[in-house]
Design a protein around this motif. Structure first.
Motif, PDB file in Angstrom:
ATOM      1  N   GLY A 182      -0.041   6.690   3.346  1.00 56.66           N
ATOM      2  CA  GLY A 182       1.250   6.245   2.547  1.00 56.66           C
ATOM      3  C   GLY A 182       1.324   7.141   1.405  1.00 56.66           C
ATOM      4  O   GLY A 182       2.460   7.548   0.971  1.00 56.66           O
ATOM      5  N   SER A 183       0.393   7.269   0.579  1.00 55.66           N
ATOM      6  CA  SER A 183       0.190   8.068  -0.653  1.00 55.66           C
ATOM      7  C   SER A 183       0.773   9.545  -0.553  1.00 55.66           C
ATOM      8  O   SER A 183       1.602   9.842  -1.100  1.00 55.66           O
ATOM      9  CB  SER A 183      -0.998   7.968  -1.507  1.00 55.66           C
ATOM     10  N   PHE A 220       4.404   9.584   0.386  1.00 54.07           N
ATOM     11  CA  PHE A 220       5.186   9.217  -1.101  1.00 54.07           C
ATOM     12  C   PHE A 220       5.237  10.563  -1.824  1.00 54.07           C
ATOM     13  O   PHE A 220       6.316  10.936  -2.366  1.00 54.07           O
ATOM     14  CB  PHE A 220       4.788   8.163  -1.432  1.00 54.07           C
ATOM     15  N   HIS A 248      13.806   8.115   4.620  1.00 55.46           N
ATOM     16  CA  HIS A 248      13.625   7.459   3.498  1.00 55.46           C
ATOM     17  C   HIS A 248      12.052   7.467   3.468  1.00 55.46           C
ATOM     18  O   HIS A 248      11.516   6.448   3.461  1.00 55.46           O
ATOM     19  CB  HIS A 248      14.198   6.095   3.509  1.00 55.46           C
ATOM     20  N   TYR A 302      14.863  13.535  -8.043  1.00 53.74           N
ATOM     21  CA  TYR A 302      14.318  12.258  -7.789  1.00 53.74           C
ATOM     22  C   TYR A 302      14.506  11.412  -9.016  1.00 53.74           C
ATOM     23  O   TYR A 302      14.444  11.775 -10.085  1.00 53.74           O
ATOM     24  CB  TYR A 302      12.810  12.203  -7.606  1.00 53.74           C
ATOM     25  N   GLY A 357       6.501   5.204   2.631  1.00 53.86           N
ATOM     26  CA  GLY A 357       5.189   5.394   1.984  1.00 53.86           C
ATOM     27  C   GLY A 357       4.765   4.153   1.197  1.00 53.86           C
ATOM     28  O   GLY A 357       3.510   3.766   1.329  1.00 53.86           O
ATOM     29  N   TYR A 358       5.676   3.627   0.395  1.00 50.76           N
ATOM     30  CA  TYR A 358       5.540   2.156  -0.270  1.00 50.76           C
ATOM     31  C   TYR A 358       5.276   1.126   1.083  1.00 50.76           C
ATOM     32  O   TYR A 358       4.143   0.592   0.610  1.00 50.76           O
ATOM     33  CB  TYR A 358       7.034   1.891  -0.693  1.00 50.76           C
ATOM     34  N   ALA A 401       7.243  13.376  -0.217  1.00 47.53           N
ATOM     35  CA  ALA A 401       8.820  13.108  -0.408  1.00 47.53           C
ATOM     36  C   ALA A 401       9.344  13.359  -1.761  1.00 47.53           C
ATOM     37  O   ALA A 401      10.301  13.860  -1.972  1.00 47.53           O
ATOM     38  CB  ALA A 401       9.109  11.656   0.114  1.00 47.53           C
ATOM     39  N   ARG A 402       8.640  12.979  -2.769  1.00 53.03           N
ATOM     40  CA  ARG A 402       8.759  13.057  -4.384  1.00 53.03           C
ATOM     41  C   ARG A 402       9.106  14.603  -4.654  1.00 53.03           C
ATOM     42  O   ARG A 402       9.728  14.893  -5.263  1.00 53.03           O
ATOM     43  CB  ARG A 402       7.779  12.475  -5.075  1.00 53.03           C
ATOM     44  N   ALA A 434       9.716   8.161   1.251  1.00 48.80           N
ATOM     45  CA  ALA A 434       8.962   7.551  -0.025  1.00 48.80           C
ATOM     46  C   ALA A 434       9.138   6.080   0.473  1.00 48.80           C
ATOM     47  O   ALA A 434       7.974   5.264  -0.143  1.00 48.80           O
ATOM     48  CB  ALA A 434      10.005   7.720  -1.254  1.00 48.80           C
ATOM     49  N   TYR A 435      10.153   5.489   0.772  1.00 46.13           N
ATOM     50  CA  TYR A 435      10.045   4.090   1.001  1.00 46.13           C
ATOM     51  C   TYR A 435       8.902   3.794   2.030  1.00 46.13           C
ATOM     52  O   TYR A 435       8.378   2.656   2.053  1.00 46.13           O
ATOM     53  CB  TYR A 435      11.403   3.477   1.540  1.00 46.13           C
ATOM     54  N   TYR A 440      -2.631   1.414  -9.837  1.00 44.68           N
ATOM     55  CA  TYR A 440      -1.528   1.729  -9.552  1.00 44.68           C
ATOM     56  C   TYR A 440      -0.828   1.509 -10.987  1.00 44.68           C
ATOM     57  O   TYR A 440      -0.017   2.346 -11.523  1.00 44.68           O
ATOM     58  CB  TYR A 440      -0.899   0.794  -8.759  1.00 44.68           C
TER      59      TYR A 440
END
Length: 188
Positions: A82-83, A86, A120, A97, A125-126, A89-90, A122-123, A6
Motif C-alpha cells: 500500500g505504501s 501510494f 484512484h 497533488y 494505497g490508503y 501515485a503521488r 493513492a486511495y 505515521y
C-alpha cells in the motif's frame, strides 16, 4: 508504533519541510474545486480510526483474532504494498497533488503509472495500509473502522473527485473511466 511513525512522517513532511498539503504545488489558476471540503474531513476521521484503533486494541485487549507471526507478516505485506502504491501515485501526479480536490490550469489528465490500471491508486494505497494495520495487529476494530468509516469516506471522495474531473475533462475522462476501474483492477 506504526501510528507514531505515521504521525512523525506527517509532521516531518508538512511542518518541518513545509511542503504544502492543501494546495497543489503546481502554479496556475484554480479552475475547478470542491467547496467546503467535506470529503477531506470524512477521510481524516476514517484514517484516524483505521490507523490508530488497531494498535490501541492490541495494547488494551487480548484480541479475538489470532495474533500470529503469519498475521503480522501478512499485515506488513499489505502495509509495504500500500505504501509503495501510494508513493508511486503521488510521484506520478507530482506538483498536481493536493489534499484539496481541485483542477488547475494546465493540469493534464494523468493516465500513466498506477493510473493506467486504476483511477484512484493513492486511495487504494490508503486502504491497503489500513488493512495491513488491522491484520498485523489482529484487530477487529481496525477492520470495522475500514468498513464503517474509511471505505465509505473514500467512496464519497471518489464520487466528488470524479464529478469534478468529468466536468473539467469531459469526453477524455469518460474514455479513461470506461477502460479503468476505481480501486480494484477489473472489479470496481
Amino acid at each position: 508504533i506504526s501510528g507514531c511513525v505515521y504521525l512523525v512522517g506527517v509532521l516531518y513532511i508538512y511542518w518541518f519541510r513545509r511542503i504544502q498539503f492543501w494546495r497543489p504545488r503546481a502554479t496556475g489558476e484554480m479552475l475547478k474545486e470542491e467547496r467546503n471540503d467535506w470529503s477531506f474531513w470524512f477521510i481524516v476521521i476514517g484514517m484516524v480510526a483505521a490507523f490508530y484503533l488497531p494498535p490501541i486494541e492490541y495494547l488494551l485487549s487480548k484480541g479475538v483474532l489470532p495474533r500470529t507471526f503469519f498475521m503480522q507478516t501478512l499485515g506488513m505485506f499489505f502495509i509495504v504494498f500500500g505504501s509503495v502504491l501510494f508513493v508511486w501515485a503521488r510521484r506520478v501526479l507530482g506538483h498536481f497533488y493536493s489534499g484539496h480536490v481541485s483542477v488547475i490550469a494546465g493540469q493534464p489528465l494523468v493516465q500513466n503509472g498506477p493510473y493506467h490500471f486504476i483511477r484512484h491508486p493513492a486511495y487504494a494505497g490508503y486502504l491497503l495500509i489500513a488493512m495491513g494495520l488491522a491484520l498485523g495487529y489482529s484487530s477487529l476494530t481496525g477492520l470495522a473502522a475500514i468498513l464503517a468509516l474509511l471505505l465509505p469516506s473514500l467512496v464519497y471522495r471518489i464520487n466528488v473527485e470524479e464529478k469534478l474531473l468529468f466536468e473539467f475533462f469531459g469526453e477524455t475522462y469518460c474514455r479513461y473511466r470506461s477502460r479503468t476501474k476505481r480501486l480494484l483492477p477489473g472489479i470496481w
